[in-house]
Write a protein that holds these residues in place. Structure first.
Motif, PDB file in Angstrom:
ATOM      1  N   MET A  29      26.766  -3.356 -12.622  1.00 21.69           N
ATOM      2  CA  MET A  29      25.990  -2.795 -13.725  1.00 21.69           C
ATOM      3  C   MET A  29      26.407  -1.350 -14.008  1.00 21.69           C
ATOM      4  N   GLY A  30      26.986  -0.694 -13.017  1.00 18.60           N
ATOM      5  CA  GLY A  30      27.473   0.670 -13.179  1.00 18.60           C
ATOM      6  C   GLY A  30      28.863   0.750 -13.787  1.00 18.60           C
ATOM      7  N   GLY A  31      29.479  -0.400 -14.051  1.00 17.56           N
ATOM      8  CA  GLY A  31      30.765  -0.392 -14.727  1.00 17.56           C
ATOM      9  C   GLY A  31      31.947  -0.949 -13.962  1.00 17.56           C
ATOM     10  N   GLU A  32      31.748  -1.309 -12.694  1.00 20.72           N
ATOM     11  CA  GLU A  32      32.862  -1.905 -11.942  1.00 20.72           C
ATOM     12  C   GLU A  32      33.179  -3.289 -12.518  1.00 20.72           C
ATOM     13  N   PRO A  33      34.444  -3.674 -12.575  1.00 21.56           N
ATOM     14  CA  PRO A  33      34.797  -4.998 -13.094  1.00 21.56           C
ATOM     15  C   PRO A  33      34.171  -6.114 -12.256  1.00 21.56           C
ATOM     16  N   ILE A  34      33.644  -7.110 -12.951  1.00 15.98           N
ATOM     17  CA  ILE A  34      32.959  -8.205 -12.254  1.00 15.98           C
ATOM     18  C   ILE A  34      33.906  -8.941 -11.309  1.00 15.98           C
ATOM     19  N   GLN A  35      35.194  -9.059 -11.684  1.00 16.07           N
ATOM     20  CA  GLN A  35      36.161  -9.746 -10.827  1.00 16.07           C
ATOM     21  C   GLN A  35      36.398  -8.979  -9.530  1.00 16.07           C
ATOM     22  N   LYS A  36      36.239  -7.675  -9.570  1.00 17.55           N
ATOM     23  CA  LYS A  36      36.427  -6.860  -8.367  1.00 17.55           C
ATOM     24  C   LYS A  36      35.194  -6.924  -7.474  1.00 17.55           C
ATOM     25  N   VAL A  37      34.023  -6.749  -8.073  1.00 19.56           N
ATOM     26  CA  VAL A  37      32.782  -6.696  -7.291  1.00 19.56           C
ATOM     27  C   VAL A  37      32.453  -8.054  -6.676  1.00 19.56           C
TER      28      VAL A  37
END
Length: 68
Positions: A29-37
């Motif tokens: 939600m803070g902007g990290e890519p969903i594929q990374k998180v």
């Protein structure tokens, strides 16, 4: 963690129990890519987190070529 989302396709509210943490959700939600998180999740579970669309709903709406 139980994640509840409203589907962007049907408007239905669905809940899935996914192996994610509050910290991971906050990072996404803070902007990290969903594929990374959520690299440990299959694509359909990441799609559910983003759009509320379940795998079954996606398959019914967008069947593989030749199955429509």
């Amino acid at each position: 963690m139980r994640i509840t989302r409203q589907s962007m396709i049907s408007g239905e509210t669905n809940t899935l129990d996914l192996p994610v943490t509050c910290e991971q959700l906050a990072a996404w939600m803070g902007g990290e890519p969903i594929q990374k998180v959520f690299r440990h999740l299959p694509p359909w579970d990441r799609e559910f987190i983003k759009t509320g669309i379940t795998r079954a709903e996606w398959d019914a709406t967008f069947p593989p070529e030749g199955e429509a």
